[in-house]
Write an enzyme that holds these catalytic residues in place. Structure first.
Site, mmCIF file in Angstrom:
data_model
loop_
_atom_site.group_PDB
_atom_site.id
_atom_site.type_symbol
_atom_site.label_atom_id
_atom_site.label_comp_id
_atom_site.label_asym_id
_atom_site.label_seq_id
_atom_site.Cartn_x
_atom_site.Cartn_y
_atom_site.Cartn_z
ATOM 1 N N THR A 149 49.701 53.737 -34.057
ATOM 2 C CA THR A 149 49.538 54.524 -32.850
ATOM 3 C C THR A 149 49.772 55.984 -33.177
ATOM 4 O O THR A 149 50.358 56.047 -33.980
ATOM 5 C CB THR A 149 49.872 54.201 -31.538
ATOM 6 O OG1 THR A 149 49.897 54.924 -30.357
ATOM 7 C CG2 THR A 149 51.650 54.202 -31.952
ATOM 8 N N ASN B 222 50.391 57.668 -30.400
ATOM 9 C CA ASN B 222 51.039 57.826 -29.079
ATOM 10 C C ASN B 222 52.696 57.919 -29.056
ATOM 11 O O ASN B 222 53.345 56.616 -29.259
ATOM 12 C CB ASN B 222 50.682 56.659 -28.040
ATOM 13 C CG ASN B 222 50.925 56.892 -26.794
ATOM 14 O OD1 ASN B 222 52.156 57.254 -26.410
ATOM 15 N ND2 ASN B 222 50.276 56.641 -25.558
ATOM 16 N N ASP C 51 46.176 46.873 -27.863
ATOM 17 C CA ASP C 51 44.934 47.362 -26.894
ATOM 18 C C ASP C 51 45.312 46.879 -25.641
ATOM 19 O O ASP C 51 45.842 45.641 -25.325
ATOM 20 C CB ASP C 51 43.921 47.168 -27.392
ATOM 21 C CG ASP C 51 42.757 48.102 -26.981
ATOM 22 O OD1 ASP C 51 42.757 49.197 -27.159
ATOM 23 O OD2 ASP C 51 41.701 47.413 -26.335
ATOM 24 N N GLY D 42 47.708 56.182 -16.302
ATOM 25 C CA GLY D 42 46.360 55.386 -16.133
ATOM 26 C C GLY D 42 46.398 55.128 -14.636
ATOM 27 O O GLY D 42 46.461 55.681 -13.730
ATOM 28 N N TYR D 43 46.303 53.690 -14.514
ATOM 29 C CA TYR D 43 46.031 53.074 -13.251
ATOM 30 C C TYR D 43 47.271 52.905 -12.433
ATOM 31 O O TYR D 43 47.165 52.012 -11.457
ATOM 32 C CB TYR D 43 45.026 51.749 -13.446
ATOM 33 C CG TYR D 43 43.837 52.211 -14.181
ATOM 34 C CD1 TYR D 43 42.669 52.168 -13.366
ATOM 35 C CD2 TYR D 43 43.559 52.079 -15.366
ATOM 36 C CE1 TYR D 43 41.488 52.546 -13.927
ATOM 37 C CE2 TYR D 43 42.407 52.136 -16.232
ATOM 38 C CZ TYR D 43 41.197 52.458 -15.334
ATOM 39 O OH TYR D 43 39.815 52.583 -15.826
ATOM 40 N N ASP D 44 48.437 53.156 -12.820
ATOM 41 C CA ASP D 44 49.522 52.768 -12.505
ATOM 42 C C ASP D 44 49.682 53.139 -10.824
ATOM 43 O O ASP D 44 50.344 52.249 -9.969
ATOM 44 C CB ASP D 44 50.810 53.653 -13.102
ATOM 45 C CG ASP D 44 51.302 52.895 -14.378
ATOM 46 O OD1 ASP D 44 50.868 51.963 -14.696
ATOM 47 O OD2 ASP D 44 52.016 53.449 -15.194
ATOM 48 N N HIS E 70 52.626 43.873 -19.087
ATOM 49 C CA HIS E 70 51.851 43.396 -19.756
ATOM 50 C C HIS E 70 52.042 43.749 -21.308
ATOM 51 O O HIS E 70 52.522 43.203 -22.153
ATOM 52 C CB HIS E 70 50.250 43.898 -19.405
ATOM 53 C CG HIS E 70 50.390 45.229 -19.382
ATOM 54 N ND1 HIS E 70 50.808 45.770 -18.119
ATOM 55 C CD2 HIS E 70 50.025 46.516 -19.737
ATOM 56 C CE1 HIS E 70 50.900 46.959 -17.918
ATOM 57 N NE2 HIS E 70 50.017 47.482 -18.950
ATOM 58 N N ARG E 71 52.529 45.149 -21.487
ATOM 59 C CA ARG E 71 53.083 45.630 -22.688
ATOM 60 C C ARG E 71 54.325 45.252 -23.067
ATOM 61 O O ARG E 71 54.757 44.582 -24.494
ATOM 62 C CB ARG E 71 52.822 47.129 -22.877
ATOM 63 C CG ARG E 71 52.711 47.880 -24.277
ATOM 64 C CD ARG E 71 52.373 49.251 -24.385
ATOM 65 N NE ARG E 71 52.475 49.857 -22.931
ATOM 66 C CZ ARG E 71 51.586 49.960 -22.006
ATOM 67 N NH1 ARG E 71 50.284 49.785 -22.701
ATOM 68 N NH2 ARG E 71 51.441 50.625 -21.068
HETATM 69 P P1 IMP Z 1 45.619 51.545 -24.530
HETATM 70 O O1 IMP Z 1 44.724 50.477 -25.207
HETATM 71 O O2 IMP Z 1 47.173 51.149 -24.517
HETATM 72 O O3 IMP Z 1 45.413 53.090 -24.874
HETATM 73 O O4 IMP Z 1 45.256 51.535 -23.069
HETATM 74 C C1 IMP Z 1 43.786 51.691 -22.589
HETATM 75 C C2 IMP Z 1 43.720 52.273 -21.217
HETATM 76 O O5 IMP Z 1 44.338 51.358 -20.352
HETATM 77 C C3 IMP Z 1 44.592 53.371 -20.909
HETATM 78 O O6 IMP Z 1 43.654 54.673 -20.932
HETATM 79 C C4 IMP Z 1 44.936 53.347 -19.404
HETATM 80 O O7 IMP Z 1 43.627 53.948 -18.540
HETATM 81 C C5 IMP Z 1 45.003 51.956 -19.135
HETATM 82 N N1 IMP Z 1 46.291 51.308 -19.250
HETATM 83 C C6 IMP Z 1 46.971 50.904 -20.342
HETATM 84 N N2 IMP Z 1 48.421 50.638 -20.125
HETATM 85 C C7 IMP Z 1 48.598 50.944 -18.799
HETATM 86 C C8 IMP Z 1 49.583 50.976 -17.920
HETATM 87 O O8 IMP Z 1 50.901 50.331 -18.414
HETATM 88 N N3 IMP Z 1 49.487 51.394 -16.718
HETATM 89 C C9 IMP Z 1 48.307 51.867 -16.451
HETATM 90 N N4 IMP Z 1 47.281 51.903 -17.120
HETATM 91 C C10 IMP Z 1 47.235 51.508 -18.255
#
Ligand code: IMP
Length: 192
Positions: free
Chosen positions: A8, A10, A69, A150-152, A177-178
């Protein structure tokens, strides 16, 4: 000390996962291994994208590696935006636009049930391992809260009244989830 790469760029994710790792593991980022590649995320599933990223690093640098992901799966939209969560409203990955599009598509739908899914793919000595974390909840009609990303602001996890954007990051990490997927990964790494 065992070295493992988290595929990552990030820094927030890196910091979060680094703080959870056992002391015997040194977590390296893509920057640490001088990998500045924009790794393609062209698979059509969340699992596939996590694997693409982990494989890229493993085969190019020959280092144990994991990648994650995540997608938001909305029941009434047949699992959308899912693997397209980041780019739901366009390639500029704009969270506000993604939320607006989701709320528009959910208008007049009876079910607002949704879940976040994170998949972590680990490549270690050519062994593939997958860890999945799911957080169930529902989508509200109007954004609430300033935290998270994101969608939080529109996602309320099961058994809570607040959105992810209203909960503290400690609470979110505990139930998200994460967080769940990372805990499974860490238990596995401790066991080998
Ligand atoms: P990524 O795979 O972690 O980069 O997530 C892909 C996309 O899912 C992000 O760009 C967000 O739009 C959404 N997303 C991932 N994790 C979260 C979260 O914990 N909260 C809200 N949106 C999330």
């Amino acid at each position: 000390m065992r070295k493992i790469v988290f595929a990552t760029h990030n820094q927030n994710k890196l910091k979060e996962i680094r703080s959870m790792m056992p002391r015997s593991i040194k977590l390296l980022s893509l920057d640490d291994i001088l990998c500045h590649d924009e790794i393609p995320e062209t698979a059509d599933t969340i699992e596939g994208n996590a694997k693409l990223k982990a494989d890229h690093v493993y085969y190019k640098y020959n280092l144990p590696c994991f990648a994650d992901d995540t997608g938001l799966e909305v029941e009434a939209l047949g699992g959308e935006p899912g693997v397209r969560s980041a780019r739901y409203a366009g390639n500029d990955k704009n969270s506000e636009a993604n939320i607006d599009k989701l709320l528009f598509n959910l208008k007049h739908k009876e079910s607002r049930a949704a879940q976040f899914k994170t998949v972590i793919h680990l490549m270690d000595k050519k062994e593939n391992k997958c860890f999945t974390g799911i957080c169930k909840g529902h989508i509200i009609e109007n954004k609430r809260g300033d935290g998270g990303f994101g969608y939080d602001p529109i996602f309320v996890p099961e058994d809570y009244k607040e959105t992810f954007a209203e909960l503290s990051s400690a609470t979110k990490n505990k139930i998200s989830h994460r967080g769940l997927a990372v805990n499974k990964l860490i238990s596995y790494l401790k066991s080998i």
